[in-house]
Each structure stands twice: as structure tokens, then as C-alpha cells.
Scaffold this active site. Sequence first.
Site, PDB file in Angstrom:
ATOM      1  N   LYS A   1       0.805  -1.220   0.000  1.00 38.56           N
ATOM      2  CA  LYS A   1       0.000   0.000   0.000  1.00 38.56           C
ATOM      3  C   LYS A   1       0.842   1.275   0.000  1.00 38.56           C
ATOM      4  O   LYS A   1       0.418   2.300  -0.538  1.00 38.56           O
ATOM      5  CB  LYS A   1      -0.964   0.002   1.187  1.00 38.56           C
ATOM      6  CG  LYS A   1      -2.038  -1.072   1.094  1.00 38.56           C
ATOM      7  CD  LYS A   1      -3.020  -0.987   2.252  1.00 38.56           C
ATOM      8  CE  LYS A   1      -4.086  -2.065   2.147  1.00 38.56           C
ATOM      9  NZ  LYS A   1      -5.093  -1.956   3.234  1.00 38.56           N
TER      10      LYS A   1
ATOM     11  N   ASP B   1     -10.342   2.125   1.766  1.00 44.92           N
ATOM     12  CA  ASP B   1     -10.505   1.621   3.129  1.00 44.92           C
ATOM     13  C   ASP B   1     -11.182   2.658   4.014  1.00 44.92           C
ATOM     14  O   ASP B   1     -12.055   2.334   4.830  1.00 44.92           O
ATOM     15  CB  ASP B   1      -9.145   1.258   3.742  1.00 44.92           C
ATOM     16  CG  ASP B   1      -8.555  -0.017   3.164  1.00 44.92           C
ATOM     17  OD1 ASP B   1      -9.340  -0.885   2.727  1.00 44.92           O
ATOM     18  OD2 ASP B   1      -7.320  -0.144   3.143  1.00 44.92           O
TER      19      ASP B   1
END
Length: 281
Positions: free
Chosen positions: A74, A111
Site C-alpha cells: 500500500k 478503506d
Amino acid sequence: MTVRAQAEARRAAVLGSPIAHSLSPVLHRAAYAGLGLTHWSYDRFEVDEAGLPGFFAKLGDDRWAGLSLTMPLKRAVIPLLDEVTETAAAVEAVNTVVFGDDGRRVGDNTDIPGMIAALGEHGVDTVESAAVLGAGATASSALAALARICTGPVTAYVRGETRAAEMRGWGERLGVDVRIAGWADAALAFEAPLVIATTPAGATDELALRVPGRPGTLFDVLYHPWPTALAAAWSARGCPVVGGLDLLVHQAVLQVERMTGRSPAPLALMRKAGEKALEAR
């Protein structure tokens, strides 16, 4: 296959290491079926940080629509992108890459809005205070979500001064009033109207016996095994529990919408597919 079908066929995938456990293919493929995108495909690839640049170097195929990224990619993906959205930049974490028609690679983070959407689905739109169990990448995303829905302080229960410093830093960066407490006092988190558990499997099991009679809402980001001991104790008291599958589905819905340009993505269909896949494990 016709020329038209070939032109419409698009690819997407999830990358990470380890990746075999990922439910992303199940969720995205269910979405494609629901949206009638039978010519779309979604795969998984075992890729670590060292192999990520090489993987990107071989992506010269304009059929790629997007990528989903798990840890540890990420943050490692950011230098490989043409643009990063404000949401992703806020936590220095990209879990979604969308390939534009012009070839640009845009990094995003679903997210954070996924957490907000999952909480909203369970009736939590705003809280006066909150508690976060644990630190790390998921905890920083939780703080970013709380920055949008929490009007008061957030207490982070962590182990060690290094983690404490990290959470203070994220709080300052995100504009959240973060207060630090030691893990030995973690049961005090249950006094907050919203508790977000971001710890690995088993880390909160010892706290399950200390859940009070009428706690607020628990958001446990784990989804397998489920329920966690903490979630089970919470549910036994008849109080709201938001689970990791809720988060996974909501963030995947946003990924599908960004990659396909279709909205809304079939949330109920995706959740059902995820539940069925978990039952089979």
C-alpha cells in the site's frame, strides 16, 4: 470472441504477499456478474515489495482497468503512480489503482470511506468520542475515518512508545485529538461509544471477558476467523457489531465503481458471495 467483445474486455487483480487468502476475487467477480460485465476478469498475484516495480513494468496492456493492493504494497506502490488522491495521501496508503483511458495510474484509498460506509450501514454516522485498539496501517485508516465522523477525542490503546508516537503523529496529521493509553488499560476502551479493534487475530481475546453489560458499538476489522472472541462477547450483550467483512465489502464496492465506472455496485450480491466463501473455509 467478436472484435467488439475484445475491445470491451478488461482486466483487474489483487496484489500482495501472502495473497492466497484474499476474498477480493470473490467479491469483484460477483460484482462483474451482477453488473453484466461478463467480459471482465479479476485475478490474484503473489507480489512482494521487491517484485512490485517489475510487475508494473510489464503492465503495458491497455486492457487493465485497475488493481487492488494489500500489505505490504500500500505504501510501496506510491512512487510508481502518476497521481495519488487526497484520501490516500492523508494516510500514505494506496489500496486501489485505477488505470485511466489516457494511461495514467491513479492511486486511491477505499478503506477509509469503506469504514465510514460500513459504520453508517449500522447506524453510526457521528460519535462524540471513540477508542482504537492497536496501531499500524489499519489504525491510521481508522483515525482518518474518525476524523470525519468523531467530534471529540480518540483514545488509542497501544503497546510501546514507538507505537504511541506513531499514533500521535497520525493524529496531528489528520487533525484528530488522539490520546494515548497503555495496552494494560485496554478494557477502558469499552467506555467509549465506538471501539475500533485493529489488532491481529487473538490479540483482543483476553479482553472478551471484560466487556461491560451495555457497551456501545464495536468495529472489529477481522473477518476470519469470525466472530472473534471480542465480537462474540459484544453480540451476546445485544450490542452492535460491525465486522471485517462489512469493511471488505464496502471498500470493494468503491473499488468496483472506480474501476468500472458503473454505480451502484451490487453490495448485497457481493456480501452474499463473501459470506459463502468464508463458510467454505
